[in-house]
Design a protein around this motif. Structure first.
Motif, PDB file in Angstrom:
ATOM      1  N   LEU A   1       0.808  -1.214   0.000  1.00 43.85           N
ATOM      2  CA  LEU A   1       0.000   0.000   0.000  1.00 43.85           C
ATOM      3  C   LEU A   1       0.847   1.272   0.000  1.00 43.85           C
ATOM      4  N   GLY A   2       2.023   1.236   0.592  1.00 45.82           N
ATOM      5  CA  GLY A   2       2.898   2.403   0.599  1.00 45.82           C
ATOM      6  C   GLY A   2       3.296   2.847  -0.802  1.00 45.82           C
ATOM      7  N   PRO A   3       3.863   1.952  -1.608  1.00 46.90           N
ATOM      8  CA  PRO A   3       4.210   2.342  -2.980  1.00 46.90           C
ATOM      9  C   PRO A   3       3.001   2.723  -3.834  1.00 46.90           C
ATOM     10  N   MET A   4       1.858   2.070  -3.590  1.00 46.75           N
ATOM     11  CA  MET A   4       0.653   2.440  -4.336  1.00 46.75           C
ATOM     12  C   MET A   4       0.212   3.856  -3.982  1.00 46.75           C
ATOM     13  N   ALA A   5       0.295   4.211  -2.698  1.00 47.84           N
ATOM     14  CA  ALA A   5      -0.072   5.558  -2.265  1.00 47.84           C
ATOM     15  C   ALA A   5       0.866   6.602  -2.878  1.00 47.84           C
ATOM     16  N   ILE A   6       2.150   6.277  -2.917  1.00 48.63           N
ATOM     17  CA  ILE A   6       3.129   7.196  -3.502  1.00 48.63           C
ATOM     18  C   ILE A   6       2.855   7.392  -4.990  1.00 48.63           C
TER      19      ILE A   6
ATOM     20  N   GLY B   1      -3.690  19.044  -1.093  1.00 53.61           N
ATOM     21  CA  GLY B   1      -3.342  18.695   0.284  1.00 53.61           C
ATOM     22  C   GLY B   1      -3.486  17.215   0.554  1.00 53.61           C
ATOM     23  N   ARG B   2      -4.571  16.619   0.054  1.00 55.76           N
ATOM     24  CA  ARG B   2      -4.769  15.177   0.242  1.00 55.76           C
ATOM     25  C   ARG B   2      -3.708  14.383  -0.495  1.00 55.76           C
ATOM     26  N   ALA B   3      -3.346  14.836  -1.678  1.00 58.21           N
ATOM     27  CA  ALA B   3      -2.307  14.139  -2.438  1.00 58.21           C
ATOM     28  C   ALA B   3      -0.969  14.219  -1.712  1.00 58.21           C
ATOM     29  N   LEU B   4      -0.653  15.376  -1.147  1.00 54.63           N
ATOM     30  CA  LEU B   4       0.602  15.509  -0.395  1.00 54.63           C
ATOM     31  C   LEU B   4       0.584  14.667   0.873  1.00 54.63           C
ATOM     32  N   LEU B   5      -0.571  14.604   1.541  1.00 57.00           N
ATOM     33  CA  LEU B   5      -0.681  13.728   2.712  1.00 57.00           C
ATOM     34  C   LEU B   5      -0.527  12.269   2.312  1.00 57.00           C
ATOM     35  N   GLY B   6      -1.127  11.882   1.194  1.00 66.69           N
ATOM     36  CA  GLY B   6      -0.979  10.511   0.698  1.00 66.69           C
ATOM     37  C   GLY B   6       0.465  10.193   0.369  1.00 66.69           C
ATOM     38  N   LEU B   7       1.161  11.159  -0.204  1.00 69.31           N
ATOM     39  CA  LEU B   7       2.584  10.983  -0.514  1.00 69.31           C
ATOM     40  C   LEU B   7       3.391  10.798   0.768  1.00 69.31           C
ATOM     41  N   GLY B   8       3.139  11.644   1.747  1.00 68.03           N
ATOM     42  CA  GLY B   8       3.843  11.537   3.023  1.00 68.03           C
ATOM     43  C   GLY B   8       3.531  10.238   3.750  1.00 68.03           C
ATOM     44  N   LEU B   9       2.267   9.842   3.738  1.00 72.67           N
ATOM     45  CA  LEU B   9       1.884   8.590   4.397  1.00 72.67           C
ATOM     46  C   LEU B   9       2.467   7.381   3.675  1.00 72.67           C
ATOM     47  N   GLY B  10       2.565   7.457   2.355  1.00 76.51           N
ATOM     48  CA  GLY B  10       3.189   6.355   1.610  1.00 76.51           C
ATOM     49  C   GLY B  10       4.645   6.179   2.004  1.00 76.51           C
TER      50      GLY B  10
END
Length: 81
Positions: free
Chosen positions: A30-35, A50-59
């Protein structure tokens, strides 16, 4: 709102959700998929930046958690307890 923007917004939200869930389970997948989804959403011009940047950070956080748990246990499999 065009179809491309709507699709990019959906990818931004999906990257956030996948990154969040990836902190608990399947972070190696899920990490690489989120990135990837966050990068695509940012590149195509999402309105939910903002959501995309949060998704990138969480990935990336998913991958850091995986690395820390692998270093602590010596394996990719981990459990609570």
């Amino acid at each position: 709102m065009g179809d491309g923007t709507r699709r990019a917004d959906s990818m931004a939200v999906a990257s956030f959700v996948l990154g969040l869930v990836g902190l608990l389970v399947l972070n190696v997948v899920l990490g690489p998929m989120a990135i990837a989804l966050a990068c695509i959403a940012l590149r195509t011009g999402t309105a939910r930046r903002g959501r995309a940047l949060l998704g990138l950070g969480l990935g990336f956080a998913d991958l850091l958690v995986l690395a820390a748990l692998t270093a602590a246990n010596g394996t990719v499999v981990w459990n609570f307890g």
